[in-house]
Structure formats: structure tokens, C-alpha cells
Design a protein around this motif. Sequence first.
Motif, short mmCIF file in Angstrom:
data_model
loop_
_atom_site.label_atom_id
_atom_site.label_comp_id
_atom_site.label_asym_id
_atom_site.label_seq_id
_atom_site.Cartn_x
_atom_site.Cartn_y
_atom_site.Cartn_z
N GLY A 104 -1.02 -4.06 4.75
CA GLY A 104 -0.76 -2.70 5.27
C GLY A 104 -0.27 -2.67 6.43
O GLY A 104 0.32 -3.49 7.18
N ARG A 145 -3.59 -7.95 -4.43
CA ARG A 145 -3.35 -7.23 -3.14
C ARG A 145 -4.71 -6.85 -2.29
O ARG A 145 -4.71 -6.60 -1.08
N THR A 201 -1.52 6.27 -2.48
CA THR A 201 -2.02 6.71 -3.63
C THR A 201 -3.23 5.71 -3.79
O THR A 201 -4.13 5.91 -4.63
N VAL A 202 -3.43 4.71 -2.93
CA VAL A 202 -4.65 3.75 -2.89
C VAL A 202 -5.95 4.52 -2.05
O VAL A 202 -5.38 4.61 -1.09
N LEU A 233 5.64 4.15 6.53
CA LEU A 233 6.70 3.75 5.42
C LEU A 233 8.10 3.88 6.09
O LEU A 233 9.06 3.22 5.62
N ASP A 282 -0.84 0.15 2.45
CA ASP A 282 0.81 0.60 2.50
C ASP A 282 1.19 1.38 1.38
O ASP A 282 2.30 1.57 1.14
N ASP A 283 0.08 1.97 0.61
CA ASP A 283 0.39 2.75 -0.57
C ASP A 283 -0.78 3.89 -0.32
O ASP A 283 -1.74 3.63 -0.67
#
Length: 153
Positions: A27, A60, A49-50, A13, A46-47
Motif C-alpha cells: 500500500g 496480499r 474497495t478493500v 493511485l 492500495d485498493d
Amino acid sequence: MIDWRQDRIGSALRGENPTVLATLPGGFAVLGDVQWLPGYCVLLADDPTVERLSDLPRARRLAYLESMDRLAGAVERACKAADPAFRRVNIEILGNTDPFLHAHVWPRYDWEPPEIVGKPVWLYPAERWRDPATALGPRHDGLRAAITRELSR
């Protein structure tokens, strides 16, 4: 400063993850740290926390799966052009070790040991993950460029 390997998604990121090939709708497509099977890639969500595919809302989730398919297709085309012994691509979402969503894209080759070639990659000896001879480096730049080109098609 945290090493990018300790924060793979955060470093991607921030634009600090040197393995990133492309940013896709679902992602980051990255080249694997080890290349004993040349062309090994990973799709990172791209997160950070997932943790699992089911954590994503449907739209998504579909974007992630489409990106996984796109990365697998790029690996297949690039590896097929680079090595006539290319066999197929295996795709895996395991989630057993790293607590973030990621999918492994493994090219498979006819030159692999016959007792492993038709089985999961995880049956290779654990040393493969630490072997400096197959660590990602400049000798993989050609395949990196080929996969990146295929991703941009």
C-alpha cells in the motif's frame, strides 16, 4: 475535482495525494494530516474497495502486514533520531470510521501527558484532530524526509 482528503486512496493511485511518502508492496505509506505526535503515519491499502485485512487474499495480506512493519520501523528510527524523548511506536488497524483498510502508526513520547502516555492515542481530546497548530505543513518536512529515507533503506 475531488479534494484528495475525500478520496485518499484514489488520489494516491493518481499521484495526487501530497501526504504519500512511499509506495510499498502492500500500500501507500502516508504522513498523517495531524502531527501532535510528530511522525504519525498511516498505511493505506492500495485498493479502495478493500475494507478490512481479512478481505485480502493471503499473499496480499502478508504484503500489507510486512509493509506495516516496514513503515513502523521507519517511523521508529526517524523519530528516535529526531527526539530523545521518543518512547515507542503503537500500530493499530481499527476500521471503525473509514470504510477502507488502513493502519495507524503512532510514535509515542515521554513528554506526553502522564494520564495518556500509556494509553491509546484515541483518549486524547477530539480537538487534537482539528488543531491548526499541529496540522501537517512545511515545518514537518524534515521528519517527512527522515521517514522517507528510512523507508528506502
